[in-house]
Design a protein around this motif. Structure first.
Motif, short mmCIF file in Angstrom:
data_model
loop_
_atom_site.label_atom_id
_atom_site.label_comp_id
_atom_site.label_asym_id
_atom_site.label_seq_id
_atom_site.Cartn_x
_atom_site.Cartn_y
_atom_site.Cartn_z
N ARG A 6 -38.84 13.65 -7.74
CA ARG A 6 -37.77 13.20 -6.86
C ARG A 6 -38.47 12.60 -5.65
NH1 ARG A 6 -35.55 17.85 -5.71
NH2 ARG A 6 -34.31 17.82 -7.60
N ALA A 7 -38.19 11.34 -5.34
CA ALA A 7 -38.84 10.67 -4.22
C ALA A 7 -38.57 11.45 -2.93
CB ALA A 7 -38.35 9.24 -4.10
N ALA A 8 -39.63 11.78 -2.20
CA ALA A 8 -39.50 12.51 -0.94
C ALA A 8 -40.78 12.34 -0.14
CB ALA A 8 -39.27 14.00 -1.23
N SER A 9 -40.62 12.25 1.17
CA SER A 9 -41.80 12.16 2.03
C SER A 9 -42.14 13.53 2.60
CB SER A 9 -41.58 11.16 3.16
OG SER A 9 -40.46 11.54 3.93
N GLN A 10 -41.23 14.49 2.44
CA GLN A 10 -41.47 15.87 2.85
C GLN A 10 -40.87 16.79 1.80
OE1 GLN A 10 -39.98 16.68 6.74
NE2 GLN A 10 -41.51 15.42 7.74
N VAL A 11 -41.51 17.94 1.60
CA VAL A 11 -41.01 18.93 0.66
C VAL A 11 -41.02 20.30 1.33
CG1 VAL A 11 -41.76 17.65 -1.40
CG2 VAL A 11 -43.29 19.33 -0.37
N ALA A 12 -40.25 21.22 0.79
CA ALA A 12 -40.20 22.57 1.33
C ALA A 12 -41.55 23.26 1.15
CB ALA A 12 -39.09 23.36 0.63
N ASN A 13 -41.86 24.16 2.05
CA ASN A 13 -43.10 24.92 1.99
C ASN A 13 -43.22 25.64 0.64
OD1 ASN A 13 -45.49 25.74 3.36
ND2 ASN A 13 -44.59 27.76 3.65
N GLY A 14 -44.33 25.45 -0.04
CA GLY A 14 -44.58 26.09 -1.33
C GLY A 14 -44.09 25.30 -2.53
N ARG B 30 -50.26 11.36 1.78
CA ARG B 30 -48.83 11.08 1.88
C ARG B 30 -48.11 11.75 0.71
NH1 ARG B 30 -45.73 7.10 -0.44
NH2 ARG B 30 -47.50 6.16 -1.46
N VAL B 31 -47.09 12.53 1.00
CA VAL B 31 -46.26 13.13 -0.05
C VAL B 31 -45.44 12.01 -0.67
CG1 VAL B 31 -44.38 14.74 -0.57
CG2 VAL B 31 -46.14 15.37 1.11
N VAL B 32 -45.54 11.87 -2.01
CA VAL B 32 -44.77 10.83 -2.69
C VAL B 32 -43.56 11.38 -3.42
CG1 VAL B 32 -46.67 9.20 -2.91
CG2 VAL B 32 -46.28 10.87 -4.72
N GLY B 33 -43.55 12.68 -3.66
CA GLY B 33 -42.38 13.25 -4.32
C GLY B 33 -42.52 14.72 -4.63
N GLU B 34 -41.38 15.33 -4.89
CA GLU B 34 -41.33 16.72 -5.31
C GLU B 34 -41.18 16.77 -6.83
OE1 GLU B 34 -38.88 20.85 -4.42
OE2 GLU B 34 -38.23 18.98 -3.48
N VAL B 35 -41.99 17.57 -7.48
CA VAL B 35 -41.95 17.69 -8.94
C VAL B 35 -40.68 18.41 -9.35
CG1 VAL B 35 -43.11 18.65 -10.96
CG2 VAL B 35 -44.47 17.70 -9.08
N THR B 36 -39.93 17.79 -10.27
CA THR B 36 -38.71 18.40 -10.79
C THR B 36 -38.91 18.95 -12.20
OG1 THR B 36 -37.87 16.31 -11.66
CG2 THR B 36 -37.25 16.88 -9.40
N GLY B 37 -40.03 18.59 -12.82
CA GLY B 37 -40.35 19.06 -14.16
C GLY B 37 -41.29 18.08 -14.84
N TRP B 38 -41.57 18.33 -16.11
CA TRP B 38 -42.37 17.38 -16.88
C TRP B 38 -41.91 17.35 -18.32
CZ3 TRP B 38 -45.02 21.10 -13.92
CH2 TRP B 38 -45.41 22.26 -14.58
N VAL B 39 -42.23 16.24 -18.93
CA VAL B 39 -41.82 16.00 -20.31
C VAL B 39 -43.08 15.81 -21.12
CG1 VAL B 39 -40.53 14.48 -21.85
CG2 VAL B 39 -39.70 14.89 -19.52
N HIS B 40 -43.21 16.55 -22.20
CA HIS B 40 -44.40 16.43 -23.05
C HIS B 40 -44.40 15.09 -23.76
CE1 HIS B 40 -45.64 20.48 -22.31
NE2 HIS B 40 -44.50 20.95 -22.74
N SER B 41 -45.56 14.46 -23.77
CA SER B 41 -45.70 13.22 -24.52
C SER B 41 -45.87 13.57 -25.99
CB SER B 41 -46.90 12.41 -24.02
OG SER B 41 -48.09 13.10 -24.31
N VAL B 42 -45.42 12.67 -26.81
CA VAL B 42 -45.55 12.87 -28.25
C VAL B 42 -46.32 11.67 -28.79
CG1 VAL B 42 -44.35 13.13 -30.44
CG2 VAL B 42 -43.38 14.11 -28.37
N LYS B 43 -47.50 11.93 -29.34
CA LYS B 43 -48.27 10.85 -29.94
C LYS B 43 -47.91 10.79 -31.41
CE LYS B 43 -52.12 11.01 -26.79
NZ LYS B 43 -53.54 11.14 -26.62
N ARG B 44 -47.52 9.61 -31.84
CA ARG B 44 -47.14 9.44 -33.25
C ARG B 44 -48.18 8.59 -33.95
NH1 ARG B 44 -42.11 8.64 -30.50
NH2 ARG B 44 -40.74 10.38 -30.92
N GLN B 45 -48.47 8.95 -35.19
CA GLN B 45 -49.37 8.13 -35.99
C GLN B 45 -48.57 7.04 -36.68
OE1 GLN B 45 -51.08 11.04 -38.56
NE2 GLN B 45 -52.75 11.47 -37.16
#
Length: 119
Positions: free
Chosen positions: A40-48, A94-109
Protein backbone atom coordinates in the motif's frame (compact mmCIF):
# COMPACT_ATOMS: atom_id res chain seq x y z
CA UNK A 1 12.95 -5.65 -5.87
CA UNK A 2 11.38 -4.79 -9.22
CA UNK A 3 8.16 -2.76 -9.39
CA UNK A 4 5.18 -4.25 -11.23
CA UNK A 5 2.53 -1.81 -12.37
CA UNK A 6 0.37 -4.08 -14.53
CA UNK A 7 -0.02 -7.00 -12.16
CA UNK A 8 -3.45 -8.01 -10.95
CA UNK A 9 -3.21 -8.02 -7.17
CA UNK A 10 -5.86 -9.88 -5.18
CA UNK A 11 -8.31 -7.21 -3.98
CA UNK A 12 -8.39 -8.50 -0.40
CA UNK A 13 -4.71 -7.48 0.00
CA UNK A 14 -5.63 -3.80 -0.37
CA UNK A 15 -2.38 -3.03 -2.20
CA UNK A 16 -1.60 -0.28 -4.70
CA UNK A 17 1.36 -2.00 -6.37
CA UNK A 18 3.68 -4.99 -6.12
CA UNK A 19 7.41 -5.63 -6.26
CA UNK A 20 9.20 -8.90 -7.01
CA UNK A 21 11.14 -10.19 -4.03
CA UNK A 22 14.76 -10.85 -5.01
CA UNK A 23 16.34 -11.49 -1.60
CA UNK A 24 17.05 -14.85 -0.02
CA UNK A 25 14.17 -17.28 0.41
CA UNK A 26 12.73 -17.08 3.93
CA UNK A 27 10.79 -20.30 4.54
CA UNK A 28 10.23 -19.35 8.19
CA UNK A 29 7.81 -16.61 7.09
CA UNK A 30 6.86 -18.09 3.72
CA UNK A 31 8.56 -15.49 1.51
CA UNK A 32 10.37 -16.97 -1.46
CA UNK A 33 12.50 -15.55 -4.27
CA UNK A 34 10.23 -14.40 -7.09
CA UNK A 35 7.17 -13.80 -4.89
CA UNK A 36 5.23 -10.60 -5.47
CA UNK A 37 5.30 -8.40 -2.38
CA UNK A 38 2.09 -6.35 -2.31
CA UNK A 39 2.34 -2.81 -0.96
CA UNK A 40 0.00 0.00 0.00
CA UNK A 41 1.64 3.25 -1.10
CA UNK A 42 2.69 5.22 2.00
CA UNK A 43 5.45 7.60 2.99
CA UNK A 44 5.00 6.74 6.67
CA UNK A 45 4.01 3.54 8.45
CA UNK A 46 3.08 2.67 12.01
CA UNK A 47 5.89 1.72 14.37
CA UNK A 48 6.74 -1.97 13.92
CA UNK A 49 5.01 -2.27 10.54
CA UNK A 50 6.45 -4.32 7.71
CA UNK A 51 7.60 -1.82 5.09
CA UNK A 52 9.53 -1.41 1.86
CA UNK A 53 12.21 1.27 2.14
CA UNK A 54 14.16 2.78 -0.76
CA UNK A 55 17.83 3.26 0.15
CA UNK A 56 19.67 4.53 -2.91
CA UNK A 57 19.23 1.90 -5.62
CA UNK A 58 18.11 -0.79 -3.15
CA UNK A 59 14.61 -1.49 -1.92
CA UNK A 60 14.78 -3.10 1.51
CA UNK A 61 12.06 -5.08 3.24
CA UNK A 62 11.74 -5.18 7.02
CA UNK A 63 10.00 -3.98 10.17
CA UNK A 64 10.40 -0.27 10.71
CA UNK A 65 10.88 1.02 14.27
CA UNK A 66 11.27 4.59 15.44
CA UNK A 67 14.25 5.08 17.74
CA UNK A 68 15.88 8.12 19.40
CA UNK A 69 16.78 10.33 16.41
CA UNK A 70 15.98 8.02 13.56
CA UNK A 71 14.55 4.71 12.47
CA UNK A 72 15.72 1.11 12.53
CA UNK A 73 14.87 -1.32 9.76
CA UNK A 74 14.90 -4.90 11.02
CA UNK A 75 14.97 -7.33 8.07
CA UNK A 76 12.86 -10.48 7.98
CA UNK A 77 16.08 -12.30 7.07
CA UNK A 78 17.66 -12.91 10.47
CA UNK A 79 21.05 -13.35 8.77
CA UNK A 80 21.00 -9.63 7.88
CA UNK A 81 21.73 -7.02 10.54
CA UNK A 82 19.31 -4.22 11.38
CA UNK A 83 20.03 -0.90 9.70
CA UNK A 84 19.87 2.35 11.63
CA UNK A 85 19.06 5.58 9.78
CA UNK A 86 19.16 9.13 11.14
CA UNK A 87 15.97 11.08 10.45
CA UNK A 88 16.00 14.26 8.43
CA UNK A 89 19.26 13.68 6.57
CA UNK A 90 19.33 14.12 2.79
CA UNK A 91 20.54 10.55 2.32
CA UNK A 92 17.87 9.06 4.60
CA UNK A 93 15.95 6.16 3.08
CA UNK A 94 12.41 6.74 1.87
CA UNK A 95 9.45 4.58 2.87
CA UNK A 96 7.71 3.52 -0.35
CA UNK A 97 4.95 1.42 1.12
CA UNK A 98 3.53 -0.80 3.80
CA UNK A 99 3.50 -4.53 3.04
CA UNK A 100 -0.03 -5.92 2.90
CA UNK A 101 1.01 -9.46 1.97
CA UNK A 102 2.69 -11.46 -0.77
CA UNK A 103 1.69 -13.79 -3.53
CA UNK A 104 3.77 -16.82 -4.40
CA UNK A 105 5.03 -16.93 -7.94
CA UNK A 106 4.32 -20.04 -9.91
CA UNK A 107 6.86 -21.10 -12.51
CA UNK A 108 5.32 -23.20 -15.23
CA UNK A 109 7.17 -25.42 -17.65
CA UNK A 110 6.29 -25.27 -21.31
CA UNK A 111 4.04 -28.03 -22.51
CA UNK A 112 5.98 -30.98 -23.86
CA UNK A 113 8.86 -30.56 -21.41
CA UNK A 114 9.53 -33.39 -19.03
CA UNK A 115 7.31 -33.01 -15.99
CA UNK A 116 5.28 -30.24 -17.65
CA UNK A 117 1.60 -30.12 -16.95
CA UNK A 118 0.74 -28.36 -20.19
CA UNK A 119 -0.51 -25.20 -18.46
Amino acid sequence: MQTHENVEIPRFLGADFAKTYTGRSLPSCGLMVGDLVCLRAASQVANGSLAAVQDGEDTLLGRLFRINNGVALVPLDTACPARIFAEGKDDSPRVVGEVTGWVHSVKRQKSGEEGGAGL
